[in-house]
Design a protein around this motif. Structure first.
Motif, mmCIF file in Angstrom:
data_model
loop_
_atom_site.group_PDB
_atom_site.id
_atom_site.type_symbol
_atom_site.label_atom_id
_atom_site.label_comp_id
_atom_site.label_asym_id
_atom_site.label_seq_id
_atom_site.Cartn_x
_atom_site.Cartn_y
_atom_site.Cartn_z
ATOM 1 N N SER A 1 31.731 -30.442 -7.181
ATOM 2 C CA SER A 1 31.179 -29.514 -6.264
ATOM 3 C C SER A 1 30.718 -28.436 -6.966
ATOM 4 C CB SER A 1 32.428 -29.319 -5.543
ATOM 5 O OG SER A 1 31.830 -28.341 -4.333
ATOM 6 N N SER B 1 29.378 -26.404 0.930
ATOM 7 C CA SER B 1 29.599 -27.519 0.323
ATOM 8 C C SER B 1 29.404 -28.864 1.390
ATOM 9 C CB SER B 1 31.018 -27.375 0.076
ATOM 10 O OG SER B 1 31.424 -28.207 -0.940
ATOM 11 N N GLN C 1 33.682 -32.502 -3.790
ATOM 12 C CA GLN C 1 35.140 -31.889 -3.608
ATOM 13 C C GLN C 1 36.186 -33.064 -3.683
ATOM 14 O OE1 GLN C 1 36.013 -29.301 -0.343
ATOM 15 N NE2 GLN C 1 34.134 -28.409 -0.589
#
Ligand SMILES: Nc1nc2c(ncn2[C@@H]2O[C@H](COP(=O)(O)OP(=O)(O)OP(=O)(O)O)[C@@H](O)[C@H]2O)c(=O)[nH]1
Ligand SMILES: [Mg+2]
Length: 284
Positions: free
Chosen positions: A72, A95, A123
């Motif tokens: 990420s 994100s 993530q």
């Protein structure tokens, strides 16, 4: 069994990639929406001139699926936006949630090659979602951030994951993102390459932001060599080597998809070495 050996054999003598048929294309997901894995595309090239279902009516001869992976924050979404729209997403970092894709048609030596580029969430909590997409990917761009050592250290874990979930013949390229174009005077026509003696030692490790580079180019090269991967440093911010990375992938996939290539075999490693711009002059 060493990883080096296994991964090297992945890219070496891969069979022809199967193209994505227009009729089987997944429909675009809403940005930030996790979706189940797409259908496995059957073998065979597309009919010339078929319109793209997901790409706003673009015409193409052959289509391939490319996936962006990496920790990420390394810049996957920005790299895709730079390639697709020629813009940089500055400001607050949003994100990616799940997975999303964008299409772009490239002219590769007279053939329209559509890349369906899947932008995955880096993530950890979305890992199970993205795993489902690996198996249909024809190519993977694996990114780390040259200003983030952890993202570089995690490359080996990403390679293990790729080995587990992706096709054995997937085209794989390693990219070190967020490098800068040197700011000292350039020779005319030498963008990205500097005249000798014009850089301070600090410029050797220049990045395109106020963050400090913590992963040297040489370290990226070494890791890529160890695993037999083509390697480039990129910047989604300045556009350095971004088009080149996708073009190189498109050329390789196009070549692989041709049953009896009329032209000499495309050499991906040589191409990126030859065409890639470096962010410092202090390297031959
Ligand atoms: N200086 C600089 N910043 C960048 C570059 N690419 C991305 N960024 C910044 O890095 C942050 C993360 O970029 P993203 O593209 O959203 O990262 P990502 O890999 O998609 O992250 P996830 O979606 O969480 O997996 C953002 O604040 C971007 O503006 C680059 O080439 N140079
Ligand atoms: Mg993202």
């Amino acid at each position: 069994m060493s990883r080096k050996k296994t991964l090297k054999s992945k890219g070496a003598s891969a069979p022809a990639a199967s193209a994505i048929p227009a009729s089987n294309e997944p429909r675009p997901a809403r940005p930030g929406t996790a979706r189940p894995g797409p259908q496995v595309p059957p073998n065979g090239l597309l009919q010339p001139g078929r319109p793209s279902l997901g790409g706003g009516g673009d015409f193409y001869d052959v289509a391939f699926k490319v996936m962006l992976v990496g920790d990420s924050g390394v810049g996957k979404t920005c790299l895709l936006v730079r390639f697709k729209d020629g813009a940089f997403l500055a400001g607050t970092f949003i994100s990616t949630v799940g997975i999303d894709f964008r299409n772009k048609v490239l002219d590769v030596d007279g053939m329209k090659v559509k890349l369906q580029i899947w932008d995955t969430a880096g993530q950890e909590r979305f890992r199970s979602v993205t795993h489902a997409y690996y198996r249909d990917a024809h190519a993977l761009l694996l990114l780390y951030d040259v200003t983030n050592k952890a993202s570089f250290d995690n490359i080996q874990a990403w390679l293990t994951e790729i080995q587990e979930y992706a096709q054995h013949d997937v085209v794989l390229m390693l990219l070190g993102n967020k490098v800068g174009i040197p700011t000292c005077p350039l020779q005319p026509g030498s963008e990205g390459r500097l005249a000798p003696g014009q850089l301070s030692p600090r410029s050797l490790y220049q990045v395109d932001s106020t963050q400090e580079r913590v992963v040297k180019r040489e370290d990226g090269e070494k890791l890529a060599k160890e695993y037999g991967l083509p390697f480039m440093e990129t910047s989604a911010k300045t556009g350095l080597n971004v088009d080149l990375a996708f073009t190189a992938i498109a050329k390789e996939l196009k070549q692989r998809s041709m049953k009896a290539p009329s032209e000499p075999r495309f050499q991906l490693h040589d191409y990126v070495k030859r065409e890639g711009r470096v962010s410092s002059c202090c390297r031959p």
